[in-house]
Design a protein around this motif. Structure first.
Motif, PDB file in Angstrom:
ATOM      1  N   LEU A 299       4.615  10.723  -6.530  1.00  0.00           N
ATOM      2  CA  LEU A 299       5.794  11.001  -7.354  1.00  0.00           C
ATOM      3  C   LEU A 299       5.463  11.165  -8.833  1.00  0.00           C
ATOM      4  CD1 LEU A 299       8.417   8.671  -5.616  1.00  0.00           C
ATOM      5  CD2 LEU A 299       7.949  11.111  -5.210  1.00  0.00           C
ATOM      6  N   LEU A 300       4.413  10.500  -9.290  1.00  0.00           N
ATOM      7  CA  LEU A 300       4.002  10.621 -10.693  1.00  0.00           C
ATOM      8  C   LEU A 300       3.767  12.066 -11.095  1.00  0.00           C
ATOM      9  CD1 LEU A 300       1.194   8.062 -11.536  1.00  0.00           C
ATOM     10  CD2 LEU A 300       3.417   8.272 -12.655  1.00  0.00           C
ATOM     11  N   TYR A 301       3.248  12.852 -10.154  1.00  0.00           N
ATOM     12  CA  TYR A 301       2.859  14.227 -10.485  1.00  0.00           C
ATOM     13  C   TYR A 301       3.914  15.237 -10.108  1.00  0.00           C
ATOM     14  CZ  TYR A 301      -1.327  11.765 -11.458  1.00  0.00           C
ATOM     15  OH  TYR A 301      -2.189  10.854 -11.990  1.00  0.00           O
ATOM     16  N   GLN A 302       5.064  14.755  -9.634  1.00  0.00           N
ATOM     17  CA  GLN A 302       6.134  15.668  -9.236  1.00  0.00           C
ATOM     18  C   GLN A 302       5.584  16.703  -8.253  1.00  0.00           C
ATOM     19  OE1 GLN A 302       8.949  14.685 -10.175  1.00  0.00           O
ATOM     20  NE2 GLN A 302       8.937  13.955 -12.277  1.00  0.00           N
ATOM     21  N   ALA A 303       4.716  16.235  -7.362  1.00  0.00           N
ATOM     22  CA  ALA A 303       4.085  17.147  -6.405  1.00  0.00           C
ATOM     23  C   ALA A 303       5.116  17.666  -5.409  1.00  0.00           C
ATOM     24  CB  ALA A 303       2.955  16.436  -5.663  1.00  0.00           C
ATOM     25  N   ALA A 304       5.114  18.977  -5.210  1.00  0.00           N
ATOM     26  CA  ALA A 304       6.051  19.579  -4.275  1.00  0.00           C
ATOM     27  C   ALA A 304       5.535  19.435  -2.849  1.00  0.00           C
ATOM     28  CB  ALA A 304       6.246  21.055  -4.606  1.00  0.00           C
ATOM     29  N   GLU A 305       4.231  19.422  -2.704  1.00  0.00           N
ATOM     30  CA  GLU A 305       3.632  19.377  -1.370  1.00  0.00           C
ATOM     31  C   GLU A 305       2.499  18.364  -1.326  1.00  0.00           C
ATOM     32  OE1 GLU A 305       2.487  23.351  -0.328  1.00  0.00           O
ATOM     33  OE2 GLU A 305       4.537  24.083  -0.557  1.00  0.00           O
ATOM     34  N   VAL A 306       2.378  17.718  -0.189  1.00  0.00           N
ATOM     35  CA  VAL A 306       1.318  16.747   0.016  1.00  0.00           C
ATOM     36  C   VAL A 306       0.658  17.020   1.361  1.00  0.00           C
ATOM     37  CG1 VAL A 306       0.760  14.283   0.107  1.00  0.00           C
ATOM     38  CG2 VAL A 306       2.747  15.039  -1.175  1.00  0.00           C
ATOM     39  N   PRO A 307      -0.601  17.455   1.345  1.00  0.00           N
ATOM     40  CA  PRO A 307      -1.264  17.656   2.634  1.00  0.00           C
ATOM     41  C   PRO A 307      -1.584  16.290   3.242  1.00  0.00           C
ATOM     42  CG  PRO A 307      -2.623  18.488   0.797  1.00  0.00           C
ATOM     43  CD  PRO A 307      -1.483  17.724   0.218  1.00  0.00           C
ATOM     44  N   VAL A 308      -1.047  16.022   4.402  1.00  0.00           N
ATOM     45  CA  VAL A 308      -1.312  14.734   5.047  1.00  0.00           C
ATOM     46  C   VAL A 308      -1.623  14.921   6.514  1.00  0.00           C
ATOM     47  CG1 VAL A 308       0.002  13.116   3.634  1.00  0.00           C
ATOM     48  CG2 VAL A 308       1.187  14.456   5.382  1.00  0.00           C
ATOM     49  N   GLY A 309      -2.390  14.011   7.015  1.00  0.00           N
ATOM     50  CA  GLY A 309      -2.628  13.960   8.445  1.00  0.00           C
ATOM     51  C   GLY A 309      -1.434  13.294   9.115  1.00  0.00           C
TER      52      GLY A 309
ATOM     53  N   TYR B 147       0.818  -1.226   0.000  1.00  0.00           N
ATOM     54  CA  TYR B 147       0.000   0.000   0.000  1.00  0.00           C
ATOM     55  C   TYR B 147       0.856   1.283   0.000  1.00  0.00           C
ATOM     56  CZ  TYR B 147      -3.627   3.192   1.972  1.00  0.00           C
ATOM     57  OH  TYR B 147      -4.484   4.230   2.220  1.00  0.00           O
ATOM     58  N   PRO B 148       1.846   1.396   0.894  1.00  0.00           N
ATOM     59  CA  PRO B 148       2.624   2.651   0.920  1.00  0.00           C
ATOM     60  C   PRO B 148       3.432   2.883  -0.355  1.00  0.00           C
ATOM     61  CG  PRO B 148       3.093   1.292   2.863  1.00  0.00           C
ATOM     62  CD  PRO B 148       2.255   0.454   1.953  1.00  0.00           C
ATOM     63  N   VAL B 149       3.771   1.813  -1.069  1.00  0.00           N
ATOM     64  CA  VAL B 149       4.516   1.975  -2.320  1.00  0.00           C
ATOM     65  C   VAL B 149       3.593   2.559  -3.394  1.00  0.00           C
ATOM     66  CG1 VAL B 149       5.878   0.799  -4.083  1.00  0.00           C
ATOM     67  CG2 VAL B 149       6.015   0.040  -1.699  1.00  0.00           C
ATOM     68  N   LEU B 150       2.358   2.090  -3.402  1.00  0.00           N
ATOM     69  CA  LEU B 150       1.373   2.657  -4.335  1.00  0.00           C
ATOM     70  C   LEU B 150       1.128   4.125  -3.995  1.00  0.00           C
ATOM     71  CD1 LEU B 150      -0.693   2.345  -6.637  1.00  0.00           C
ATOM     72  CD2 LEU B 150      -2.332   1.443  -4.968  1.00  0.00           C
ATOM     73  N   MET B 151       1.096   4.433  -2.717  1.00  0.00           N
ATOM     74  CA  MET B 151       0.912   5.830  -2.315  1.00  0.00           C
ATOM     75  C   MET B 151       2.097   6.681  -2.777  1.00  0.00           C
ATOM     76  SD  MET B 151       0.130   7.289   1.485  1.00  0.00           S
ATOM     77  CE  MET B 151       0.744   8.903   1.972  1.00  0.00           C
TER      78      MET B 151
ATOM     79  N   VAL C 160      11.300  15.670  -4.663  1.00  0.00           N
ATOM     80  CA  VAL C 160      11.141  15.075  -3.334  1.00  0.00           C
ATOM     81  C   VAL C 160      10.098  15.895  -2.568  1.00  0.00           C
ATOM     82  CG1 VAL C 160      12.319  14.411  -1.204  1.00  0.00           C
ATOM     83  CG2 VAL C 160      13.552  14.322  -3.392  1.00  0.00           C
ATOM     84  N   PRO C 161       8.931  15.292  -2.291  1.00  0.00           N
ATOM     85  CA  PRO C 161       7.817  16.081  -1.755  1.00  0.00           C
ATOM     86  C   PRO C 161       7.952  16.409  -0.260  1.00  0.00           C
ATOM     87  CG  PRO C 161       7.196  13.785  -1.910  1.00  0.00           C
ATOM     88  CD  PRO C 161       8.583  13.868  -2.466  1.00  0.00           C
ATOM     89  N   GLU C 162       7.427  17.559   0.090  1.00  0.00           N
ATOM     90  CA  GLU C 162       7.396  17.986   1.493  1.00  0.00           C
ATOM     91  C   GLU C 162       6.004  17.728   2.068  1.00  0.00           C
ATOM     92  OE1 GLU C 162       9.872  19.266   3.222  1.00  0.00           O
ATOM     93  OE2 GLU C 162      11.260  19.344   1.517  1.00  0.00           O
ATOM     94  N   PRO C 163       5.956  17.305   3.329  1.00  0.00           N
ATOM     95  CA  PRO C 163       4.630  17.193   3.954  1.00  0.00           C
ATOM     96  C   PRO C 163       4.081  18.597   4.172  1.00  0.00           C
ATOM     97  CG  PRO C 163       6.348  16.776   5.578  1.00  0.00           C
ATOM     98  CD  PRO C 163       7.044  16.960   4.260  1.00  0.00           C
ATOM     99  N   PHE C 164       2.802  18.721   4.041  1.00  0.00           N
ATOM    100  CA  PHE C 164       2.181  20.023   4.217  1.00  0.00           C
ATOM    101  C   PHE C 164       1.059  19.847   5.216  1.00  0.00           C
ATOM    102  CE2 PHE C 164      -1.071  23.106   3.186  1.00  0.00           C
ATOM    103  CZ  PHE C 164      -0.351  24.267   3.017  1.00  0.00           C
ATOM    104  N   ILE C 165       1.277  20.341   6.424  1.00  0.00           N
ATOM    105  CA  ILE C 165       0.250  20.202   7.444  1.00  0.00           C
ATOM    106  C   ILE C 165      -0.332  21.591   7.679  1.00  0.00           C
ATOM    107  CG2 ILE C 165      -0.281  19.309   9.749  1.00  0.00           C
ATOM    108  CD1 ILE C 165       1.549  17.138   9.142  1.00  0.00           C
ATOM    109  N   PRO C 166      -1.482  21.870   7.064  1.00  0.00           N
ATOM    110  CA  PRO C 166      -2.039  23.213   7.175  1.00  0.00           C
ATOM    111  C   PRO C 166      -2.230  23.572   8.639  1.00  0.00           C
ATOM    112  CG  PRO C 166      -3.360  21.837   5.700  1.00  0.00           C
ATOM    113  CD  PRO C 166      -2.390  20.937   6.370  1.00  0.00           C
ATOM    114  N   LYS C 167      -1.882  24.807   8.969  1.00  0.00           N
ATOM    115  CA  LYS C 167      -2.029  25.197  10.371  1.00  0.00           C
ATOM    116  C   LYS C 167      -3.511  25.340  10.715  1.00  0.00           C
ATOM    117  CE  LYS C 167      -0.777  30.044   9.273  1.00  0.00           C
ATOM    118  NZ  LYS C 167      -1.191  29.988   7.922  1.00  0.00           N
TER     119      LYS C 167
ATOM    120  N   ARG D  81       9.555   9.959   0.268  1.00  0.00           N
ATOM    121  CA  ARG D  81      10.746  10.797   0.106  1.00  0.00           C
ATOM    122  C   ARG D  81      11.998   9.944  -0.068  1.00  0.00           C
ATOM    123  NH1 ARG D  81      11.054  15.943   1.912  1.00  0.00           N
ATOM    124  NH2 ARG D  81      12.933  15.472   3.107  1.00  0.00           N
ATOM    125  N   ASN D  82      12.103   8.890   0.732  1.00  0.00           N
ATOM    126  CA  ASN D  82      13.264   7.999   0.619  1.00  0.00           C
ATOM    127  C   ASN D  82      13.330   7.341  -0.753  1.00  0.00           C
ATOM    128  OD1 ASN D  82      14.089   8.540   3.214  1.00  0.00           O
ATOM    129  ND2 ASN D  82      13.058   6.771   4.107  1.00  0.00           N
TER     130      ASN D  82
END
Ligand code: ATP
Ligand code: MG
Length: 332
Positions: free
Chosen positions: A137-147, A128-132, A174-181, A158-159
């Motif tokens: 990574l497919l979209y070269q996303a710079a940020e990923v909002p995650v809980g 599952y985490p590999v699919l995630m 390499v995407p950064e986690p984005f935890i909205p304040k 990232r690894n």
């Protein structure tokens, strides 16, 4: 505008208040500042062996609720994961870069598989985490909002990106986690120490976006509180009341201090009554719009197809580069 990707699993027909306040409302706001891609991750949902007809239904309901809550398909790419084949294709390549032990250290896998027992735990749950990682990574996303619950999976992503880049040359962002304040974390109404969760076993503790207002009011009325009487925010001593206050504040936009002052000298009953109104007022239009969208599944499917086309264009490009870099022969 930085590119951003996020998604939810269609593991339930309705999203709940935690999904709405903790994710969906933020996604809507992020459309102003980001180039956003939002997907319904149906391939991920296969890890819990859903009934086929239900999965199909829930996938459309989830998409309908995205739109109803304010995801604008003109501005953001809104799509279903399985409509973009590159997700599964990149996942294979990444799984060949992931250590067996590395995947085995994922706490979500350890928790979920321990509950299931090894005979019913699938390889899909393990990977599952590999699919995630592929989704992101497919979209070269710079940020990923995650809980908070997804932090470890994002670390793996990232690894894998860094590993691929150092072995085959710069390829992935390499995407950064984005935890909205100020993102509210919402707790179960029946067990205010546990997070509200689609897969929780207490249906009365979960406020669903698609619930009838009467049901919502009833669930809020029967929310667990403490034996005191004062409406005060104290997550340790008064977890139940505090959860009700955070929900109120997140939806009404009023501060906790204002609410405490407002309810001074009044009891929990008053708070619950008012909260039921605040919640049903906020969710009512979302529920109505989602129901409308579901009444015309053809139009919804077209909208999802258009989103998939946009996503596919980016995804195909990344996959072609990856296939080439790892040494697969391009098709003539
Ligand atoms: P499941 O139990 O199937 O994992 P879930 O309720 O945790 O379902 P997800 O699809 O895993 O929902 O998560 C979708 C999004 O909602 C994620 O961004 C997650 O961080 C957020 N979210 C889930 N539950 C809450 C909650 N109780 N409070 C705030 N945000 C939440
Ligand atoms: Mg979850």
């Amino acid at each position: 505008r930085p590119r951003l990707l996020s998604g939810m699993q269609p593991t339930s027909g309705s999203l709940h208040l935690g999904n709405y306040l903790g994710a969906l409302k933020q996604w809507v706001a992020l459309q102003d500042t980001h180039e956003a891609l939002y997907c319904v991750v149906d391939l991920h949902a296969l890890t819990v062996a859903p009934d086929p007809a239900e999965l199909r239904e829930r996938t459309r309901w989830t998409a309908a609720q995205y739109v109803a809550a304010g995801i604008d398909p003109e501005r953001s790419a809104l799509f279903v994961q399985s409509h973009v084949p590159a997700h599964a294709q990149l996942a294979w390549v990444l799984s060949c870069l992931t250590g067996f032990g590395e995947a085995g250290r994922m706490t979500q896998f350890k928790d979920k598989s321990a509950k299931q027992g090894s005979d019913s735990t699938t390889v899909g749950l393990f990977t599952y985490p590999v699919l995630m990682a592929a989704d992101i990574l497919l979209y070269q996303a710079a940020e990923v909002p995650v809980g908070e619950d997804q932090r470890q999976h994002l670390e793996l992503t990232r690894n894998l990106a860094q590993r691929f880049n150092s072995r085959f040359g710069d390829t992935f962002v390499v995407p950064e986690p984005f935890i909205p304040k100020e993102t509210a974390k919402i707790y179960d109404l029946q067990d205010p120490t546990a997070k509200m969760s689609k897969s929780s076993s207490s249906p009365n503790g979960i406020v669903d976006v698609m619930d009838d207002p009467k049901v919502t009011a009833k669930k809020i009325r029967s929310a667990v509180t403490d034996t005191g009487r004062e409406v005060l925010y104290d997550p340790v001593e008064k977890a139940g009341v505090s959860n009700l206050l955070s929900i109120h504040s997140a939806l009404s936009g009023r501060t906790i201090a204002e609410l405490e002052a407002d309810f001074a000298g009044r009891g929990y009953g008053d708070l619950k009554k008012e909260l039921a109104e605040v919640v049903t007022d906020a969710l009512g239009p979302v529920r109505a719009r989602a129901t409308e969208l579901m009444a015309d599944p053809g139009a919804l499917d077209e909208l999802l197809a258009a989103g998939a086309d946009r996503a596919n264009e980016i995804a195909e490009r990344t996959l072609a580069t990856v296939y080439d870099k790892v040494g697969l022969v391009g098709r003539a």
